[in-house]
Design a protein around this motif. Structure first.
Motif, short mmCIF file in Angstrom:
data_model
loop_
_atom_site.label_atom_id
_atom_site.label_comp_id
_atom_site.label_asym_id
_atom_site.label_seq_id
_atom_site.Cartn_x
_atom_site.Cartn_y
_atom_site.Cartn_z
N VAL A 76 0.84 -1.20 0.00
CA VAL A 76 0.00 0.00 0.00
C VAL A 76 0.87 1.25 0.00
O VAL A 76 0.64 2.20 -0.77
CB VAL A 76 -0.94 0.00 1.21
CG1 VAL A 76 -1.62 1.36 1.37
CG2 VAL A 76 -1.98 -1.09 1.06
N TYR A 77 1.90 1.27 0.88
CA TYR A 77 2.75 2.46 0.93
C TYR A 77 3.53 2.65 -0.38
O TYR A 77 3.74 3.78 -0.83
CB TYR A 77 3.71 2.35 2.10
CG TYR A 77 3.00 2.41 3.44
CD1 TYR A 77 2.10 3.44 3.72
CD2 TYR A 77 3.24 1.45 4.43
CE1 TYR A 77 1.45 3.49 4.94
CE2 TYR A 77 2.59 1.50 5.64
CZ TYR A 77 1.69 2.52 5.89
OH TYR A 77 1.04 2.58 7.08
N THR A 78 3.93 1.56 -0.98
CA THR A 78 4.62 1.65 -2.27
C THR A 78 3.70 2.24 -3.33
O THR A 78 4.10 3.09 -4.14
CB THR A 78 5.11 0.26 -2.71
OG1 THR A 78 6.00 -0.26 -1.73
CG2 THR A 78 5.84 0.36 -4.06
N ASN A 79 2.42 1.77 -3.33
CA ASN A 79 1.44 2.29 -4.30
C ASN A 79 1.21 3.79 -4.10
O ASN A 79 1.15 4.55 -5.07
CB ASN A 79 0.11 1.55 -4.15
CG ASN A 79 0.18 0.13 -4.65
OD1 ASN A 79 1.13 -0.25 -5.34
ND2 ASN A 79 -0.81 -0.67 -4.27
N VAL A 80 1.10 4.21 -2.85
CA VAL A 80 0.83 5.62 -2.57
C VAL A 80 2.01 6.50 -2.99
O VAL A 80 1.84 7.55 -3.62
CB VAL A 80 0.51 5.82 -1.08
CG1 VAL A 80 0.45 7.30 -0.73
CG2 VAL A 80 -0.80 5.15 -0.72
N VAL A 81 3.23 6.05 -2.64
CA VAL A 81 4.42 6.83 -3.02
C VAL A 81 4.55 6.91 -4.53
O VAL A 81 4.82 7.98 -5.11
CB VAL A 81 5.68 6.22 -2.39
CG1 VAL A 81 6.94 6.89 -2.95
CG2 VAL A 81 5.66 6.36 -0.88
N ALA A 82 4.34 5.77 -5.22
CA ALA A 82 4.44 5.77 -6.68
C ALA A 82 3.39 6.68 -7.30
O ALA A 82 3.66 7.42 -8.25
CB ALA A 82 4.28 4.34 -7.21
N LEU A 83 2.18 6.64 -6.73
CA LEU A 83 1.11 7.49 -7.26
C LEU A 83 1.43 8.96 -7.06
O LEU A 83 1.18 9.80 -7.95
CB LEU A 83 -0.22 7.12 -6.58
CG LEU A 83 -1.47 7.86 -7.07
CD1 LEU A 83 -1.66 7.69 -8.57
CD2 LEU A 83 -2.70 7.36 -6.31
N LEU A 84 2.01 9.30 -5.89
CA LEU A 84 2.37 10.70 -5.63
C LEU A 84 3.45 11.18 -6.60
O LEU A 84 3.37 12.28 -7.15
CB LEU A 84 2.86 10.85 -4.19
CG LEU A 84 1.79 10.83 -3.10
CD1 LEU A 84 2.44 10.79 -1.72
CD2 LEU A 84 0.87 12.04 -3.23
N LEU A 85 4.45 10.34 -6.84
CA LEU A 85 5.55 10.72 -7.73
C LEU A 85 5.06 10.89 -9.17
O LEU A 85 5.39 11.88 -9.85
CB LEU A 85 6.66 9.67 -7.67
CG LEU A 85 7.45 9.60 -6.36
CD1 LEU A 85 8.44 8.43 -6.39
CD2 LEU A 85 8.19 10.91 -6.11
N VAL A 86 4.26 9.93 -9.65
CA VAL A 86 3.75 10.01 -11.02
C VAL A 86 2.80 11.20 -11.16
O VAL A 86 2.80 11.89 -12.19
CB VAL A 86 3.05 8.70 -11.41
CG1 VAL A 86 2.36 8.83 -12.77
CG2 VAL A 86 4.05 7.55 -11.45
N SER A 87 2.01 11.46 -10.13
CA SER A 87 1.08 12.60 -10.18
C SER A 87 1.83 13.91 -10.28
O SER A 87 1.49 14.78 -11.09
CB SER A 87 0.18 12.60 -8.95
OG SER A 87 -0.64 11.45 -8.91
N ALA A 88 2.87 14.07 -9.46
CA ALA A 88 3.65 15.31 -9.49
C ALA A 88 4.31 15.49 -10.85
O ALA A 88 4.30 16.59 -11.43
CB ALA A 88 4.71 15.28 -8.39
N ALA A 89 4.88 14.40 -11.39
CA ALA A 89 5.52 14.49 -12.70
C ALA A 89 4.50 14.78 -13.80
O ALA A 89 4.76 15.57 -14.72
CB ALA A 89 6.26 13.19 -13.01
N SER A 90 3.33 14.18 -13.71
CA SER A 90 2.30 14.37 -14.73
C SER A 90 1.77 15.79 -14.73
O SER A 90 1.58 16.40 -15.78
CB SER A 90 1.15 13.38 -14.50
OG SER A 90 1.60 12.04 -14.60
N VAL A 91 1.52 16.34 -13.52
CA VAL A 91 1.01 17.72 -13.44
C VAL A 91 2.06 18.70 -13.97
O VAL A 91 1.74 19.64 -14.70
CB VAL A 91 0.62 18.06 -11.99
CG1 VAL A 91 0.30 19.55 -11.87
CG2 VAL A 91 -0.57 17.23 -11.56
N THR A 92 3.32 18.48 -13.61
CA THR A 92 4.39 19.36 -14.09
C THR A 92 4.52 19.30 -15.60
O THR A 92 4.63 20.32 -16.29
CB THR A 92 5.73 18.97 -13.44
OG1 THR A 92 5.61 19.03 -12.02
CG2 THR A 92 6.85 19.89 -13.90
N THR A 93 4.50 18.07 -16.15
CA THR A 93 4.61 17.90 -17.60
C THR A 93 3.41 18.50 -18.31
O THR A 93 3.55 19.19 -19.33
CB THR A 93 4.72 16.41 -17.95
OG1 THR A 93 5.85 15.84 -17.28
CG2 THR A 93 4.84 16.21 -19.45
#
Length: 364
Positions: A76-93
């Motif tokens: 669960v924690y891995t999923n949340v961290v991965a989702l946060l990282l991808v979300s930040a990169a996606s919004v920036t891009t």
């Protein structure tokens, strides 16, 4: 349609995860699906849409982890961290792509506005014995120029005007409109005969159609089959208006609150279809145009505008209702009537030019 589906896909994936996690199939690993949600949103949506998709995915991740009592596990924690990282990169891009696209769009619009000012130059409000106003409305949202054309010029022969409509769209239509307008602007000053003026326009269109452009096959076929409906008018010192009509909707004269169509006695085909002319016009046709009269030149986007019941716009009625308005107010009221009639769904470009014959005391 494809763009709308692409916008819905990230949310559809998140909903699919909800269905899986809240069903007996929750043993399936859905983390990669949620992680892909903001990345997919960044492709088709702007920064706000991407942020909304990321927030929704995070909400689904938290809700499903709570429902399945999975908090405290590494997965669960891995999923949340991965989702946060991808979300930040996606919004920036997405924000960077949106800014770049907006900059390119602004540049294209500036070029389009400059091209419009060259192609459809502002018309003087007062030309000799007439007062003039014009209006152009593109059917396509955001468009600045198209295949409709108009011009009014004061010459030694009187005030000469043209309104026309190119069959077709895109760059071929703009080039055809530019060719016709260029020939008109030049010939009106040295050709005494209106028929010769329109002949120059026809010759310019033929040259434009014959010129190789290195276009794609579709554009070449479009240009080869194009034609231009044109009406050329002249208001001399005498109390008449002289017309040469090449397949264009007849102008309307508003006299004492009543509208009359100036229909040609011998209809002629549009420019580009000269092979269908059996007998060329010997001269322009004359119609009374007295002080206080109002002349409306327009393209077929006005009279062919339809409402939801497939009824045409009643142009004559709209003109009579606005007979006491100034020329700019008159065109504004016609435009508002068109928008109401079509509920803002214009299917063709609209060009209108109104010409008021002034009283003799105003001229002096």
């Amino acid at each position: 349609m494809l763009y709308t589906l692409a916008e819905c896909l990230p949310f559809a994936i998140a909903l699919l995860v909800v269905v899986i996690e809240f069903s007996p199939a929750h043993f399936l690993y859905t983390g990669p699906l949620l992680t892909a949600t903001p990345a997919l949103a960044a492709v088709a949506m702007g920064p706000k849409g991407t942020l909304a998709a990321a927030a929704f995915a995070m909400l689904v991740s938290i809700a499903t982890a709570t429902y399945n009592e999975a908090w405290g596990t590494l997965q669960v924690y891995t999923n949340v961290v991965a989702l946060l990282l991808v979300s930040a990169a996606s919004v920036t891009t997405s924000n960077a792509v949106y800014t770049h696209r907006q900059s390119e769009l602004d540049q294209v619009r500036r070029i389009a506005i400059a091209a419009q000012r060259v192609l459809l130059r502002p018309i003087q409000a007062r030309l000799g014995p007439v007062r003039v106003a014009s209006r152009y409305v593109a059917a396509e949202k955001g468009a600045q120029i198209g295949g409709d054309l108009y011009e009014a010029v004061q010459t030694r022969y009187g005030v000469r005007m043209i309104v026309g409509d190119v069959r077709g769209k895109g760059l071929p239509a703009v080039r055809s409109a530019a060719a016709v307008l260029g020939a008109f602007r030049e010939s009106v000053h040295y050709e005494e005969d209106l028929v010769e003026v329109i002949n120059h326009c026809a010759a310019a269109l033929r040259r434009e159609r014959a010129m190789p452009r290195g276009m794609g096959q579709e554009d070449e076929e479009e240009q080869a089959e194009s034609f231009v409906t044109v009406l050329v008018a002249q208001v001399p010192d005498s109390l008449v208006v002289e017309l040469v009509n090449r397949g264009h909707p007849p102008p309307l004269v508003l006299n004492e609150g009543k509208v009359q169509a100036l229909v040609p006695t011998s209809p002629l085909p549009p420019l580009g279809l000269e092979e269908f002319i059996t007998s060329p016009p010997a001269k322009a046709e004359s119609y009374p145009f007295a002080p206080g009269d109002r002349l409306l030149l327009y393209t077929d986007g006005v009279v062919e505008a339809r409402d939801r019941d497939d009824e045409f716009f009643a142009l004559s009625d709209a003109m009579e209702a606005a007979h006491d308005r100034t020329p700019p107010e008159f065109l504004e009221e016609l435009h508002e009537g068109l928008i109401r009639h079509t509920e803002g769904r214009l299917t063709d470009d609209v060009a209108m030019m109104v010409v008021d014959r002034l009283d003799s005391d105003v001229l002096t």
